[in-house]
Design a protein around this motif. Structure first.
Motif, PDB file in Angstrom:
ATOM      1  N   ASN A  53      -0.674 111.798 -26.283  1.00  0.00           N
ATOM      2  CA  ASN A  53       0.986 112.029 -26.959  1.00  0.00           C
ATOM      3  C   ASN A  53       0.621 112.766 -27.540  1.00  0.00           C
ATOM      4  OD1 ASN A  53       1.937 109.786 -26.525  1.00  0.00           O
ATOM      5  ND2 ASN A  53      -0.097 108.433 -27.147  1.00  0.00           N
ATOM      6  N   VAL A  54      -0.302 113.803 -28.140  1.00  0.00           N
ATOM      7  CA  VAL A  54      -0.054 115.527 -28.689  1.00  0.00           C
ATOM      8  C   VAL A  54       0.352 116.126 -27.246  1.00  0.00           C
ATOM      9  CG1 VAL A  54      -1.640 116.879 -29.514  1.00  0.00           C
ATOM     10  CG2 VAL A  54      -1.714 115.331 -30.526  1.00  0.00           C
ATOM     11  N   TRP A  55      -0.229 116.131 -26.329  1.00  0.00           N
ATOM     12  CA  TRP A  55       0.164 116.916 -25.451  1.00  0.00           C
ATOM     13  C   TRP A  55       1.724 116.090 -25.147  1.00  0.00           C
ATOM     14  CZ3 TRP A  55      -2.289 116.461 -19.259  1.00  0.00           C
ATOM     15  CH2 TRP A  55      -1.513 116.965 -19.009  1.00  0.00           C
ATOM     16  N   GLN A  56       2.319 115.528 -25.033  1.00  0.00           N
ATOM     17  CA  GLN A  56       3.778 114.908 -24.898  1.00  0.00           C
ATOM     18  C   GLN A  56       4.695 116.072 -26.311  1.00  0.00           C
ATOM     19  OE1 GLN A  56       4.025 110.907 -23.467  1.00  0.00           O
ATOM     20  NE2 GLN A  56       6.827 111.016 -24.977  1.00  0.00           N
ATOM     21  N   LEU A  57       3.494 115.839 -27.685  1.00  0.00           N
ATOM     22  CA  LEU A  57       4.410 115.929 -28.568  1.00  0.00           C
ATOM     23  C   LEU A  57       4.618 117.081 -29.242  1.00  0.00           C
ATOM     24  CD1 LEU A  57       5.619 115.736 -31.515  1.00  0.00           C
ATOM     25  CD2 LEU A  57       2.819 115.574 -32.285  1.00  0.00           C
ATOM     26  N   LEU A  58       4.411 118.322 -28.351  1.00  0.00           N
ATOM     27  CA  LEU A  58       4.042 119.473 -28.291  1.00  0.00           C
ATOM     28  C   LEU A  58       4.349 120.658 -26.964  1.00  0.00           C
ATOM     29  CD1 LEU A  58       0.351 120.764 -29.736  1.00  0.00           C
ATOM     30  CD2 LEU A  58       2.093 120.267 -30.845  1.00  0.00           C
ATOM     31  N   ALA A  59       5.349 119.699 -25.924  1.00  0.00           N
ATOM     32  CA  ALA A  59       6.048 120.163 -24.755  1.00  0.00           C
ATOM     33  C   ALA A  59       6.860 119.924 -24.641  1.00  0.00           C
ATOM     34  CB  ALA A  59       5.442 118.656 -23.622  1.00  0.00           C
ATOM     35  N   GLY A  60       7.459 119.600 -26.766  1.00  0.00           N
ATOM     36  CA  GLY A  60       9.072 119.746 -26.655  1.00  0.00           C
ATOM     37  C   GLY A  60       9.394 120.889 -27.732  1.00  0.00           C
ATOM     38  N   PRO A  61      10.459 121.551 -27.636  1.00  0.00           N
ATOM     39  CA  PRO A  61      11.305 121.985 -28.139  1.00  0.00           C
ATOM     40  C   PRO A  61      11.200 122.132 -30.044  1.00  0.00           C
ATOM     41  CG  PRO A  61      12.949 121.567 -27.108  1.00  0.00           C
ATOM     42  CD  PRO A  61      11.820 120.475 -26.860  1.00  0.00           C
ATOM     43  N   LYS A  62      11.845 120.951 -30.409  1.00  0.00           N
ATOM     44  CA  LYS A  62      12.107 120.384 -31.697  1.00  0.00           C
ATOM     45  C   LYS A  62      11.179 119.940 -32.493  1.00  0.00           C
ATOM     46  CE  LYS A  62      16.770 120.892 -30.229  1.00  0.00           C
ATOM     47  NZ  LYS A  62      18.316 120.246 -29.561  1.00  0.00           N
ATOM     48  N   PHE A  63       9.938 120.598 -32.997  1.00  0.00           N
ATOM     49  CA  PHE A  63       8.263 120.167 -33.297  1.00  0.00           C
ATOM     50  C   PHE A  63       9.781 119.677 -35.135  1.00  0.00           C
ATOM     51  CE2 PHE A  63       4.788 119.732 -36.015  1.00  0.00           C
ATOM     52  CZ  PHE A  63       4.610 118.989 -35.653  1.00  0.00           C
ATOM     53  N   GLY A  64       9.653 121.062 -35.113  1.00  0.00           N
ATOM     54  CA  GLY A  64      10.273 120.897 -36.750  1.00  0.00           C
ATOM     55  C   GLY A  64      11.434 120.200 -37.233  1.00  0.00           C
ATOM     56  N   VAL A  65      12.224 120.384 -36.278  1.00  0.00           N
ATOM     57  CA  VAL A  65      13.486 119.318 -36.584  1.00  0.00           C
ATOM     58  C   VAL A  65      13.619 118.146 -36.764  1.00  0.00           C
ATOM     59  CG1 VAL A  65      15.552 118.609 -35.181  1.00  0.00           C
ATOM     60  CG2 VAL A  65      14.976 121.214 -35.499  1.00  0.00           C
ATOM     61  N   LEU A  66      12.514 117.673 -35.836  1.00  0.00           N
ATOM     62  CA  LEU A  66      12.466 115.557 -35.668  1.00  0.00           C
ATOM     63  C   LEU A  66      10.879 115.990 -36.595  1.00  0.00           C
ATOM     64  CD1 LEU A  66      11.313 116.077 -32.107  1.00  0.00           C
ATOM     65  CD2 LEU A  66      13.362 114.907 -33.271  1.00  0.00           C
ATOM     66  N   ILE A  67      10.757 116.052 -37.243  1.00  0.00           N
ATOM     67  CA  ILE A  67       9.635 116.537 -38.733  1.00  0.00           C
ATOM     68  C   ILE A  67      10.440 116.382 -40.152  1.00  0.00           C
ATOM     69  CG2 ILE A  67       8.244 116.912 -40.063  1.00  0.00           C
ATOM     70  CD1 ILE A  67       6.079 116.204 -38.048  1.00  0.00           C
ATOM     71  N   HIS A  68      11.645 116.897 -39.570  1.00  0.00           N
ATOM     72  CA  HIS A  68      12.459 117.295 -40.638  1.00  0.00           C
ATOM     73  C   HIS A  68      13.063 116.078 -41.209  1.00  0.00           C
ATOM     74  CE1 HIS A  68      15.923 118.105 -43.205  1.00  0.00           C
ATOM     75  NE2 HIS A  68      15.310 118.411 -44.181  1.00  0.00           N
ATOM     76  N   ARG A  69      13.979 115.419 -39.899  1.00  0.00           N
ATOM     77  CA  ARG A  69      14.078 114.030 -39.530  1.00  0.00           C
ATOM     78  C   ARG A  69      13.680 112.649 -39.628  1.00  0.00           C
ATOM     79  NH1 ARG A  69      18.572 112.796 -34.336  1.00  0.00           N
ATOM     80  NH2 ARG A  69      19.613 110.059 -35.466  1.00  0.00           N
ATOM     81  N   LEU A  70      12.156 113.185 -39.059  1.00  0.00           N
ATOM     82  CA  LEU A  70      11.577 111.583 -39.429  1.00  0.00           C
ATOM     83  C   LEU A  70      10.195 111.348 -40.061  1.00  0.00           C
ATOM     84  CD1 LEU A  70      11.433 110.872 -35.532  1.00  0.00           C
ATOM     85  CD2 LEU A  70      13.513 109.329 -37.041  1.00  0.00           C
ATOM     86  N   TRP A  71      10.652 112.196 -41.556  1.00  0.00           N
ATOM     87  CA  TRP A  71       9.047 112.466 -41.985  1.00  0.00           C
ATOM     88  C   TRP A  71       8.998 111.077 -42.243  1.00  0.00           C
ATOM     89  CZ3 TRP A  71       9.414 111.113 -47.466  1.00  0.00           C
ATOM     90  CH2 TRP A  71      10.919 111.176 -48.132  1.00  0.00           C
ATOM     91  N   SER A  72      10.086 110.919 -43.193  1.00  0.00           N
ATOM     92  CA  SER A  72       9.873 109.228 -44.020  1.00  0.00           C
ATOM     93  C   SER A  72       9.097 108.190 -43.066  1.00  0.00           C
ATOM     94  CB  SER A  72      11.596 108.839 -44.693  1.00  0.00           C
ATOM     95  OG  SER A  72      12.420 108.791 -43.668  1.00  0.00           O
ATOM     96  N   MET A  73       9.917 108.099 -41.871  1.00  0.00           N
ATOM     97  CA  MET A  73       9.553 106.788 -41.213  1.00  0.00           C
ATOM     98  C   MET A  73       7.759 107.199 -40.797  1.00  0.00           C
ATOM     99  SD  MET A  73      10.845 106.545 -36.873  1.00  0.00           S
ATOM    100  CE  MET A  73       9.471 105.413 -35.847  1.00  0.00           C
ATOM    101  N   MET A  74       7.263 108.688 -40.143  1.00  0.00           N
ATOM    102  CA  MET A  74       5.852 108.682 -40.254  1.00  0.00           C
ATOM    103  C   MET A  74       4.892 108.554 -41.616  1.00  0.00           C
ATOM    104  SD  MET A  74       6.478 109.854 -37.216  1.00  0.00           S
ATOM    105  CE  MET A  74       7.875 108.817 -37.150  1.00  0.00           C
ATOM    106  N   LEU A  75       5.559 108.770 -42.643  1.00  0.00           N
ATOM    107  CA  LEU A  75       4.921 108.038 -43.815  1.00  0.00           C
ATOM    108  C   LEU A  75       4.929 106.748 -43.868  1.00  0.00           C
ATOM    109  CD1 LEU A  75       3.409 109.027 -46.286  1.00  0.00           C
ATOM    110  CD2 LEU A  75       6.170 109.377 -47.478  1.00  0.00           C
ATOM    111  N   THR A  76       5.333 106.336 -43.234  1.00  0.00           N
ATOM    112  CA  THR A  76       5.401 104.587 -43.289  1.00  0.00           C
ATOM    113  C   THR A  76       4.478 104.125 -42.819  1.00  0.00           C
ATOM    114  OG1 THR A  76       7.297 104.352 -42.978  1.00  0.00           O
ATOM    115  CG2 THR A  76       7.219 104.636 -45.384  1.00  0.00           C
ATOM    116  N   ILE A  77       4.713 104.807 -41.712  1.00  0.00           N
ATOM    117  CA  ILE A  77       3.226 104.303 -40.206  1.00  0.00           C
ATOM    118  C   ILE A  77       2.462 104.577 -41.074  1.00  0.00           C
ATOM    119  CG2 ILE A  77       3.286 104.683 -38.122  1.00  0.00           C
ATOM    120  CD1 ILE A  77       5.863 105.575 -37.505  1.00  0.00           C
TER     121      ILE A  77
END
Length: 249
Positions: A59-83
């Motif tokens: 999954n890290v491989w899949q995560l780092l393959a895309g271009p918008k890691f920072g954008v997605l973190i900013h958008r989904l940070w609250s979801m990741m925290l509660t996960i």
């Protein structure tokens, strides 16, 4: 390393290879297949411990393959925290509950995920709902992950409803699965339920998982991914029913 018989070791290797094929064809499904199959051979707790390293690396491989890691973190940070919060809390059930109960829960989650994906119409979440819906979805996903070792409900349908571009969707799913894997590892280690031997055995699952992913990408060019995905979901549905009924006996 745990005292696994040769047939069981062969089954573990085969499971990770098959789960890798599913991920190579569909872009997801490795943790779900691995938990479903290994959970029918071992306890869900033992299956979750074996899942950690292959799930994290693929999954890290899949995560780092895309271009918008920072954008997605900013958008989904609250979801990741509660996960993370939900998974650590939910792991008390996986580590402290009876095998029969966790097997039933795992079977039910597989049934819900497969049936929903096969039958339900795609959702479309308005951006104005995300600030309060994302943390709720993350918490429920975490509780389910901690209790069963399966990362997909309700995270996958929710992320698919956010109207992301194809590459962003794949990267967002990789982000969710990576965070879920890390949180599950924290929960298992926190409760003393993932000894070093299981971690070593889990590491051995990386090679067949990666080989399976490479094989799956080749298969994807020769068959319909939609047909493959439907067959995969039907398999999960049947496996979920088998596990749920077996746990109730």
């Amino acid at each position: 390393m745990p005292d696994h018989s040769l047939p069981l070791i062969a089954a573990i290797i085969t499971t990770f290879f098959a789960a890798g094929i599913v991920k190579g064809v569909t872009g997801m499904g490795l943790p779900t297949v691995a938990m479903g199959v290994l959970g029918s051979l071992l306890s869900p707790l033992a299956a979750a411990a074996l899942l950690l390293v292959p799930s994290f690396l693929t999954n890290v491989w899949q995560l780092l393959a895309g271009p918008k890691f920072g954008v997605l973190i900013h958008r989904l940070w609250s979801m990741m925290l509660t996960i993370i919060i939900g998974t650590v809390i939910g792991s008390m059930m996986l580590t402290g509950g009876t095998t029969a109960l966790t097997t039933v829960c795992l079977g039910i989650v597989l049934i819900i995920y497969a049936a929903y994906t096969l039958l339900a119409k795609p959702l479309n979440v308005s951006p104005r709902w995300e600030p309060w819906l994302s943390p709720m979805v993350g918490l429920v996903t975490g509780l389910v992950t901690g209790a069963t070792g399966v990362f997909v409900i309700p995270a996958v349908p929710y992320i698919q409803s956010l109207d992301l571009q194809r590459d962003d969707l794949v990267q967002a799913l990789g982000l969710s699965f990576t965070v879920s894997t890390i949180a599950l590892a924290i929960g298992l280690f926190w409760h003393g339920a993932s000894p070093l031997g299981n971690l070593l055995t889990s590491t051995l699952g990386v090679i067949p998982a990666l080989l399976g992913m490479a094989t799956g990408r080749l298969i994807r060019t020769r068959i319909s991914p939609l047909l493959f995905r439907r067959l995969f979901l039907i398999f999960l549905l049947l496996l979920g029913f088998e596990m749920a009924f077996r746990g109730l006996r």
